[in-house]
Design a protein around this motif. Structure first.
Motif, PDB file in Angstrom:
ATOM      1  N   LYS A   1     -74.256 -30.914 -75.892  1.00  0.00           N
ATOM      2  CA  LYS A   1     -75.075 -30.774 -74.688  1.00  0.00           C
ATOM      3  C   LYS A   1     -75.834 -29.449 -74.722  1.00  0.00           C
ATOM      4  CE  LYS A   1     -71.914 -33.350 -71.613  1.00  0.00           C
ATOM      5  NZ  LYS A   1     -70.824 -33.610 -72.571  1.00  0.00           N
ATOM      6  N   VAL A   2     -76.818 -29.363 -73.840  1.00  0.00           N
ATOM      7  CA  VAL A   2     -77.550 -28.120 -73.612  1.00  0.00           C
ATOM      8  C   VAL A   2     -77.581 -27.880 -72.110  1.00  0.00           C
ATOM      9  CG1 VAL A   2     -79.761 -26.924 -73.807  1.00  0.00           C
ATOM     10  CG2 VAL A   2     -78.982 -28.389 -75.668  1.00  0.00           C
ATOM     11  N   ALA A   3     -77.179 -26.685 -71.682  1.00  0.00           N
ATOM     12  CA  ALA A   3     -77.205 -26.342 -70.259  1.00  0.00           C
ATOM     13  C   ALA A   3     -78.512 -25.632 -69.928  1.00  0.00           C
ATOM     14  CB  ALA A   3     -76.016 -25.456 -69.900  1.00  0.00           C
ATOM     15  N   ILE A   4     -79.117 -26.014 -68.802  1.00  0.00           N
ATOM     16  CA  ILE A   4     -80.334 -25.359 -68.327  1.00  0.00           C
ATOM     17  C   ILE A   4     -80.181 -25.064 -66.840  1.00  0.00           C
ATOM     18  CG2 ILE A   4     -81.820 -26.484 -70.026  1.00  0.00           C
ATOM     19  CD1 ILE A   4     -82.772 -28.352 -67.761  1.00  0.00           C
ATOM     20  N   LEU A   5     -80.996 -24.141 -66.337  1.00  0.00           N
ATOM     21  CA  LEU A   5     -81.040 -23.839 -64.909  1.00  0.00           C
ATOM     22  C   LEU A   5     -82.242 -24.575 -64.333  1.00  0.00           C
ATOM     23  CD1 LEU A   5     -79.567 -22.164 -62.756  1.00  0.00           C
ATOM     24  CD2 LEU A   5     -81.195 -20.314 -63.203  1.00  0.00           C
ATOM     25  N   THR A   6     -81.989 -25.524 -63.436  1.00  0.00           N
ATOM     26  CA  THR A   6     -83.072 -26.370 -62.947  1.00  0.00           C
ATOM     27  C   THR A   6     -82.809 -26.803 -61.509  1.00  0.00           C
ATOM     28  OG1 THR A   6     -84.402 -28.339 -63.444  1.00  0.00           O
ATOM     29  CG2 THR A   6     -82.026 -28.523 -63.767  1.00  0.00           C
ATOM     30  N   THR A   7     -83.765 -27.501 -60.930  1.00  0.00           N
ATOM     31  CA  THR A   7     -83.643 -28.063 -59.589  1.00  0.00           C
ATOM     32  C   THR A   7     -84.514 -29.302 -59.498  1.00  0.00           C
ATOM     33  OG1 THR A   7     -83.901 -27.636 -57.215  1.00  0.00           O
ATOM     34  CG2 THR A   7     -85.525 -26.645 -58.679  1.00  0.00           C
ATOM     35  N   PHE A   8     -84.147 -30.204 -58.602  1.00  0.00           N
ATOM     36  CA  PHE A   8     -84.968 -31.384 -58.359  1.00  0.00           C
ATOM     37  C   PHE A   8     -85.796 -31.228 -57.087  1.00  0.00           C
ATOM     38  CE2 PHE A   8     -81.628 -33.024 -61.131  1.00  0.00           C
ATOM     39  CZ  PHE A   8     -82.398 -33.680 -62.076  1.00  0.00           C
ATOM     40  N   ASN A   9     -85.683 -30.054 -56.463  1.00  0.00           N
ATOM     41  CA  ASN A   9     -86.473 -29.754 -55.269  1.00  0.00           C
ATOM     42  C   ASN A   9     -86.891 -28.288 -55.312  1.00  0.00           C
ATOM     43  OD1 ASN A   9     -87.719 -29.651 -52.805  1.00  0.00           O
ATOM     44  ND2 ASN A   9     -85.896 -30.111 -51.586  1.00  0.00           N
ATOM     45  N   PRO A  10     -87.958 -27.980 -56.065  1.00  0.00           N
ATOM     46  CA  PRO A  10     -88.372 -26.579 -56.230  1.00  0.00           C
ATOM     47  C   PRO A  10     -88.670 -25.857 -54.924  1.00  0.00           C
ATOM     48  CG  PRO A  10     -89.514 -28.017 -57.787  1.00  0.00           C
ATOM     49  CD  PRO A  10     -88.803 -28.904 -56.815  1.00  0.00           C
ATOM     50  N   GLU A  11     -88.997 -26.592 -53.864  1.00  0.00           N
ATOM     51  CA  GLU A  11     -89.329 -25.953 -52.591  1.00  0.00           C
ATOM     52  C   GLU A  11     -88.132 -25.224 -51.989  1.00  0.00           C
ATOM     53  OE1 GLU A  11     -91.016 -28.857 -50.030  1.00  0.00           O
ATOM     54  OE2 GLU A  11     -92.805 -29.172 -51.269  1.00  0.00           O
ATOM     55  N   THR A  12     -86.920 -25.694 -52.272  1.00  0.00           N
ATOM     56  CA  THR A  12     -85.720 -25.051 -51.725  1.00  0.00           C
ATOM     57  C   THR A  12     -85.371 -23.758 -52.451  1.00  0.00           C
ATOM     58  OG1 THR A  12     -84.222 -26.241 -53.209  1.00  0.00           O
ATOM     59  CG2 THR A  12     -84.811 -27.317 -51.129  1.00  0.00           C
ATOM     60  N   LYS A  13     -85.878 -23.590 -53.676  1.00  0.00           N
ATOM     61  CA  LYS A  13     -85.586 -22.409 -54.495  1.00  0.00           C
ATOM     62  C   LYS A  13     -84.093 -22.274 -54.806  1.00  0.00           C
ATOM     63  CE  LYS A  13     -89.880 -21.181 -54.553  1.00  0.00           C
ATOM     64  NZ  LYS A  13     -90.687 -21.331 -55.786  1.00  0.00           N
ATOM     65  N   VAL A  14     -83.367 -23.383 -54.748  1.00  0.00           N
ATOM     66  CA  VAL A  14     -81.948 -23.386 -55.110  1.00  0.00           C
ATOM     67  C   VAL A  14     -81.816 -24.066 -56.471  1.00  0.00           C
ATOM     68  CG1 VAL A  14     -79.632 -24.179 -54.514  1.00  0.00           C
ATOM     69  CG2 VAL A  14     -81.205 -23.443 -52.705  1.00  0.00           C
ATOM     70  N   TYR A  15     -81.377 -23.291 -57.455  1.00  0.00           N
ATOM     71  CA  TYR A  15     -81.279 -23.797 -58.821  1.00  0.00           C
ATOM     72  C   TYR A  15     -79.811 -23.899 -59.223  1.00  0.00           C
ATOM     73  CZ  TYR A  15     -86.247 -22.693 -59.066  1.00  0.00           C
ATOM     74  OH  TYR A  15     -87.594 -22.644 -58.828  1.00  0.00           O
ATOM     75  N   ASN A  16     -79.504 -24.918 -60.008  1.00  0.00           N
ATOM     76  CA  ASN A  16     -78.151 -25.115 -60.507  1.00  0.00           C
ATOM     77  C   ASN A  16     -78.171 -25.355 -62.009  1.00  0.00           C
ATOM     78  OD1 ASN A  16     -75.887 -25.217 -58.394  1.00  0.00           O
ATOM     79  ND2 ASN A  16     -77.547 -26.351 -57.384  1.00  0.00           N
ATOM     80  N   LEU A  17     -77.013 -25.180 -62.625  1.00  0.00           N
ATOM     81  CA  LEU A  17     -76.875 -25.464 -64.047  1.00  0.00           C
ATOM     82  C   LEU A  17     -76.643 -26.959 -64.236  1.00  0.00           C
ATOM     83  CD1 LEU A  17     -74.631 -22.458 -65.143  1.00  0.00           C
ATOM     84  CD2 LEU A  17     -77.002 -22.853 -65.834  1.00  0.00           C
ATOM     85  N   TYR A  18     -77.425 -27.552 -65.124  1.00  0.00           N
ATOM     86  CA  TYR A  18     -77.296 -28.962 -65.479  1.00  0.00           C
ATOM     87  C   TYR A  18     -77.095 -29.068 -66.989  1.00  0.00           C
ATOM     88  CZ  TYR A  18     -78.726 -30.964 -60.972  1.00  0.00           C
ATOM     89  OH  TYR A  18     -78.776 -31.356 -59.657  1.00  0.00           O
ATOM     90  N   SER A  19     -76.390 -30.104 -67.405  1.00  0.00           N
ATOM     91  CA  SER A  19     -76.228 -30.356 -68.835  1.00  0.00           C
ATOM     92  C   SER A  19     -77.137 -31.495 -69.262  1.00  0.00           C
ATOM     93  CB  SER A  19     -74.773 -30.696 -69.174  1.00  0.00           C
ATOM     94  OG  SER A  19     -74.402 -31.948 -68.618  1.00  0.00           O
ATOM     95  N   ILE A  20     -77.774 -31.317 -70.413  1.00  0.00           N
ATOM     96  CA  ILE A  20     -78.581 -32.368 -71.033  1.00  0.00           C
ATOM     97  C   ILE A  20     -77.779 -32.898 -72.214  1.00  0.00           C
ATOM     98  CG2 ILE A  20     -80.773 -32.928 -72.138  1.00  0.00           C
ATOM     99  CD1 ILE A  20     -81.928 -30.396 -70.847  1.00  0.00           C
ATOM    100  N   SER A  21     -77.444 -34.169 -72.185  1.00  0.00           N
ATOM    101  CA  SER A  21     -76.621 -34.755 -73.243  1.00  0.00           C
ATOM    102  C   SER A  21     -77.478 -35.073 -74.463  1.00  0.00           C
ATOM    103  CB  SER A  21     -75.934 -36.027 -72.738  1.00  0.00           C
ATOM    104  OG  SER A  21     -75.159 -36.605 -73.762  1.00  0.00           O
ATOM    105  N   LEU A  22     -77.045 -34.584 -75.629  1.00  0.00           N
ATOM    106  CA  LEU A  22     -77.770 -34.844 -76.870  1.00  0.00           C
ATOM    107  C   LEU A  22     -77.133 -35.959 -77.688  1.00  0.00           C
ATOM    108  CD1 LEU A  22     -78.642 -31.225 -78.068  1.00  0.00           C
ATOM    109  CD2 LEU A  22     -80.048 -32.821 -76.775  1.00  0.00           C
ATOM    110  N   ARG A  23     -75.982 -36.468 -77.260  1.00  0.00           N
ATOM    111  CA  ARG A  23     -75.303 -37.527 -78.022  1.00  0.00           C
ATOM    112  C   ARG A  23     -74.777 -38.591 -77.081  1.00  0.00           C
ATOM    113  NH1 ARG A  23     -71.589 -33.717 -81.971  1.00  0.00           N
ATOM    114  NH2 ARG A  23     -73.243 -32.279 -82.572  1.00  0.00           N
TER     115      ARG A  23
END
Length: 402
Positions: free
Chosen positions: A380-402
């Motif tokens: 996996k790869v962890a990134i700091l992202t959000t699905f609602n940029p207007e809130t300015k609240v970001y969380n760590l998400y994992s992107i599965s590579l396998r």
């Protein structure tokens, strides 16, 4: 009559002996990859190709001819240059040129990038300023908890049964010390965290109060001599850097001395660095692994000091845009982060081989800053992202590579 019988027995014994020798030679040369070419009417040497892929079960194509699935070998290949393709549904295709040599086993390993990776949250309450440890196995970050800010730790290692790691709370701010506002630094061995706070003195002048937090024992200690501790950590870092140079030739060490801010691979056998021109940034890899430098063909008498490095032009980027390269855990690939600027919300991630081949995008979307952390086993790869940029609240998400 007896002489005739003896001659016949001797002849039969001789023929049997010759037959055994011929059989042995045939078996010997077949084992070494030789075969009879009926068109040329001669025996020719062949090679073997072993193809592996991550994930496995991908289809192998050699010069557009299908040869079954990966994690298997292809024998009796005539020496020469081939185009190898590896394909699996749901993943980018992989391709590169390979050379088959007689009497040798060639190997190829394809890391396939997913077309539609799974995205899963690792945190939920918001994350600020994540910092990865030197061993690339832990991420330290600040997050709110019950109205107070706290320091948290997330292990970015794969757990049994594909279970997600859960963040651990380390320290919560107090009235006296705001640990979340401190300047944070990992120790070279990734076991301690140095926290430096600006606190008022009796004369209301700012002074630095420092603590070390041991991640394993979960103990917090006030630092008596900050300058001494920082010097010790600096010496540990320099000792690790010197260890990286022990088995390198003088020519390789001299080449490394000209590189600014080299980023060492996890196995310490390669570095990536950049050269900047007026409009472009060239990312290059110095392959310091002696076995790689000679295509994995080293005679027993060859010493590492006598083998020099290989250098690859891995990637070329526009200087006006933001680009960052991060080593993938296998030390054979890199992850490329590309954005219009570091502050831009949108970005994309790609996998690329260290020699610049097979660049494939696996994510495009919101990425805060340059926070990209591969899991230590590469799943996996962890990134700091959000699905609602207007809130300015970001969380760590994992992107599965396998």
């Amino acid at each position: 009559m007896e002489n005739t019988m003896l001659k016949k027995e001797s002849l039969i014994s001789a023929l049997l002996g010759i037959g055994l020798i011929i059989s042995f030679l045939i078996i010997f040369y077949l084992a070494r990859g030789y075969q009879f070419d009926f068109r040329k009417r001669q025996i020719e040497g062949t090679g073997i190709l072993v193809v592996r892929s991550i994930p496995d079960g991908a289809l192998i194509y050699l010069n557009d001819k299908k040869y079954g699935a990966t994690n298997s070998s292809i024998s009796a290949l005539s020496p020469g240059r081939y185009t190898l393709k590896v394909e699996k549904q749901g993943y980018h295709h992989w391709q590169r040129e390979i050379i088959i040599r007689k009497e040798l086993v060639s190997e190829a390993e394809a890391l396939l990038a997913p077309l539609f990776p799974e995205l899963k949250p690792l945190t939920y309450t918001g994350v600020l300023n994540p910092i990865i440890s030197p061993d690339r196995q832990r991420v330290l970050f600040t997050a709110p908890e019950n109205g107070l800010s706290s320091l948290w730790l997330l292990d970015i290692v794969e757990r049994p049964f594909n279970l997600a790691s859960k963040p651990r709370q380390l320290l919560t701010d107090t009235k006296e010390y705001a640990y979340s506002q401190s300047t944070k630094q990992w120790s070279p061995d990734s076991r301690e965290i140095l926290l430096k706070l600006n606190t008022p003195s009796l004369q209301n002048k700012p002074q630095i109060t420092a603590f070390t937090f041991n991640v394993d024992s979960k103990s917090l200690q006030k630092v008596g001599n900050l300058e001494k501790l920082e010097q010790e950590w600096q010496e540990e870092t320099e000792a690790l850097q010197e260890k990286n140079l022990q088995n390198l030739s003088q020519e390789t060490i001299a080449r490394l001395s000209t590189v600014t801010n080299p980023l060492w691979s996890p196995d310490r056998n390669a570095v990536v660095y950049k050269e900047i021109t007026e409009n472009q940034v060239f990312y290059k890899v110095l392959d310091l692994n002696p076995s790689t430098a000679l295509n994995n063909q080293i005679s027993p008498s060859t010493t590492p000091q006598s083998i020099h490095y290989k250098e690859y032009n891995t990637y070329q980027a526009d200087k006006a845009k933001f680009t960052k390269l991060v080593w993938y855990p296998d030390s054979k690939h890199l992850i490329i982060l590309e954005k219009e600027s570091k502050e831009a919300e949108k970005g994309k991630l790609s996998l690329i081989e260290a020699d610049g081949q097979n660049k494939n995008e696996f994510f495009s979307g919101t990425i805060k800053g340059d926070y990209v952390f591969p899991f230590s086993n590469g799943t996996k790869v962890a990134i700091l992202t959000t699905f609602n940029p207007e809130t300015k609240v970001y969380n760590l998400y994992s992107i599965s590579l396998r």
